[in-house]
Design an enzyme around this catalytic site. Structure first.
Site, PDB file in Angstrom:
ATOM      1  N   ARG A 178       0.813  -1.223   0.000  1.00 54.39           N
ATOM      2  CA  ARG A 178       0.000   0.000   0.000  1.00 54.39           C
ATOM      3  C   ARG A 178       0.844   1.270   0.000  1.00 54.39           C
ATOM      4  O   ARG A 178       0.284   2.366   0.003  1.00 54.39           O
ATOM      5  CB  ARG A 178      -0.845   0.018   1.265  1.00 54.39           C
ATOM      6  CG  ARG A 178      -2.302  -0.378   1.061  1.00 54.39           C
ATOM      7  CD  ARG A 178      -2.874  -0.537   2.438  1.00 54.39           C
ATOM      8  NE  ARG A 178      -4.244  -0.248   2.588  1.00 54.39           N
ATOM      9  CZ  ARG A 178      -5.171  -1.178   2.856  1.00 54.39           C
ATOM     10  NH1 ARG A 178      -4.859  -2.436   2.838  1.00 54.39           N
ATOM     11  NH2 ARG A 178      -6.399  -0.823   3.116  1.00 54.39           N
ATOM     12  N   ARG A 224     -22.091  -1.039   4.623  1.00 54.97           N
ATOM     13  CA  ARG A 224     -21.609  -2.402   4.872  1.00 54.97           C
ATOM     14  C   ARG A 224     -21.836  -2.801   6.333  1.00 54.97           C
ATOM     15  O   ARG A 224     -21.588  -2.017   7.253  1.00 54.97           O
ATOM     16  CB  ARG A 224     -20.106  -2.455   4.543  1.00 54.97           C
ATOM     17  CG  ARG A 224     -19.479  -3.814   4.740  1.00 54.97           C
ATOM     18  CD  ARG A 224     -18.189  -3.950   3.991  1.00 54.97           C
ATOM     19  NE  ARG A 224     -17.084  -3.176   4.569  1.00 54.97           N
ATOM     20  CZ  ARG A 224     -15.831  -3.249   4.120  1.00 54.97           C
ATOM     21  NH1 ARG A 224     -15.529  -4.029   3.102  1.00 54.97           N
ATOM     22  NH2 ARG A 224     -14.891  -2.519   4.679  1.00 54.97           N
ATOM     23  N   ARG A 268     -17.996  -1.967  10.816  1.00 53.34           N
ATOM     24  CA  ARG A 268     -16.574  -1.826  11.143  1.00 53.34           C
ATOM     25  C   ARG A 268     -16.335  -0.393  11.604  1.00 53.34           C
ATOM     26  O   ARG A 268     -16.876   0.533  11.012  1.00 53.34           O
ATOM     27  CB  ARG A 268     -15.731  -2.111   9.890  1.00 53.34           C
ATOM     28  CG  ARG A 268     -15.179  -3.525   9.846  1.00 53.34           C
ATOM     29  CD  ARG A 268     -14.529  -3.845   8.537  1.00 53.34           C
ATOM     30  NE  ARG A 268     -13.459  -2.925   8.142  1.00 53.34           N
ATOM     31  CZ  ARG A 268     -12.657  -3.126   7.094  1.00 53.34           C
ATOM     32  NH1 ARG A 268     -12.799  -4.212   6.361  1.00 53.34           N
ATOM     33  NH2 ARG A 268     -11.723  -2.270   6.779  1.00 53.34           N
TER      34      ARG A 268
HETATM   35  P1  AMP Z   1      -8.402  -3.278   4.715  1.00 57.91           P
HETATM   36  O1  AMP Z   1      -9.220  -4.318   5.380  1.00 57.91           O
HETATM   37  O2  AMP Z   1      -7.494  -3.818   3.659  1.00 57.91           O
HETATM   38  O3  AMP Z   1      -9.224  -2.092   4.232  1.00 57.91           O
HETATM   39  O4  AMP Z   1      -7.407  -2.687   5.841  1.00 57.91           O
HETATM   40  C1  AMP Z   1      -7.920  -2.100   7.020  1.00 57.91           C
HETATM   41  C2  AMP Z   1      -6.852  -1.295   7.715  1.00 57.91           C
HETATM   42  O5  AMP Z   1      -5.746  -2.134   8.059  1.00 57.91           O
HETATM   43  C3  AMP Z   1      -6.240  -0.151   6.903  1.00 57.91           C
HETATM   44  O6  AMP Z   1      -7.030   1.037   6.930  1.00 57.91           O
HETATM   45  C4  AMP Z   1      -4.901   0.019   7.630  1.00 57.91           C
HETATM   46  O7  AMP Z   1      -5.066   0.694   8.873  1.00 57.91           O
HETATM   47  C5  AMP Z   1      -4.514  -1.425   7.956  1.00 57.91           C
HETATM   48  N1  AMP Z   1      -3.732  -2.042   6.854  1.00 57.91           N
HETATM   49  C6  AMP Z   1      -4.091  -3.102   6.087  1.00 57.91           C
HETATM   50  N2  AMP Z   1      -3.139  -3.394   5.183  1.00 57.91           N
HETATM   51  C7  AMP Z   1      -2.143  -2.499   5.381  1.00 57.91           C
HETATM   52  C8  AMP Z   1      -0.895  -2.246   4.758  1.00 57.91           C
HETATM   53  N3  AMP Z   1      -0.470  -2.977   3.713  1.00 57.91           N
HETATM   54  N4  AMP Z   1      -0.138  -1.229   5.231  1.00 57.91           N
HETATM   55  C9  AMP Z   1      -0.527  -0.489   6.285  1.00 57.91           C
HETATM   56  N5  AMP Z   1      -1.713  -0.639   6.904  1.00 57.91           N
HETATM   57  C10 AMP Z   1      -2.520  -1.637   6.472  1.00 57.91           C
END
Ligand code: AMP
Length: 215
Positions: free
Chosen positions: A88, A127, A160
């Protein structure tokens, strides 16, 4: 196959990654799920990352480096994987490069699921998740039979903490500032394939499956 699945938060990466995993019989690595599980379990990692997730900001790259290196080095990753939510940041691209080099493997393709910002905000703010079995609903597009209750296991549905409107807007900002450079890096390497992420999940999956067959 080794695939990176990218796209704005809420574009449907998680849903499509699970379908792809089942079709290709490869490992699905969702860094968001791993971090949420750590928080739920109250582990030391969970305690360190909770604030970042609740506010919609990114977990620091050094922590993510440890997490992804450990996960991809396990034996179940040798049959291939789908990365959902990683990398990311530009630094995470380098981290992944190093891990793959150590494992002497290469990425096959990076899919970018795209949808309008309007559609994303509507999908995320509506959601609802079942904390019992993980089933995902939407208040308008996929409501449960009885409002607020999971059809599968009867648990009370939750939102969430990062799916509230103000946090969604922050997450979209983070995506534009930090993750778009990742998209460009993979485009320059010739690995990027854009997939229309609008419409219902089955239609999107058919597009992905066709693209997998061609890559
Ligand atoms: P997601 O479920 O992929 O939307 O991720 C939820 C949250 O997890 C994000 O808003 C970040 O706070 C954290 N997160 C997930 N993947 C990453 C990553 N590759 N780098 C940094 N934070 C992450």
């Amino acid at each position: 196959m080794r695939i990176v699945l990218m796209g704005m938060p809420g574009v449907g990466k998680g849903t499509q990654a699970v379908r792809l995993r089942d079709a290709l019989q490869v490992l699905h690595v969702s860094t968001g799920d791993i971090l949420r599980e750590a928080i739920q379990a109250g582990s030391p990692l969970g305690k360190r990352v909770r604030e970042f997730l609740d506010s919609g900001s990114l977990v620091p790259d050094d922590l993510m480096a440890e997490l992804i290196t450990e996960r991809l080095s396990r034996s179940d990753a040798t049959r291939g994987f789908i990365l959902d939510g990683f990398p990311r940041t530009a630094e995470q691209v380098s981290i992944l490069d190093r891990v793959l080099e150590t494992l002497t493997v290469k990425l096959d393709v990076v899919f970018l699921l795209s949808a309008s910002e309007e559609e994303i905000v509507s999908r995320l703010s509506g959601r609802r998740i079942c904390p019992g079995c993980g089933e995902v609903y939407h208040v308008d597009n996929r409501p449960s039979g009885s409002a607020g209750v999971c059809d599968q296991c009867g648990s009370a549905l939750v939102q969430r903490p990062d799916d509230t409107r103000s946090v969604i807007l922050d997450r979209l900002k983070v995506y534009k500032n930090q993750t778009l450079p990742v998209v460009e890096a993979y485009r320059e390497r010739g690995l990027l394939q854009e997939i229309d992420g609008s419409g219902d999940p089955s239609t999107i999956f058919e597009r992905l499956r066709t693209a997998v067959g061609q890559s």
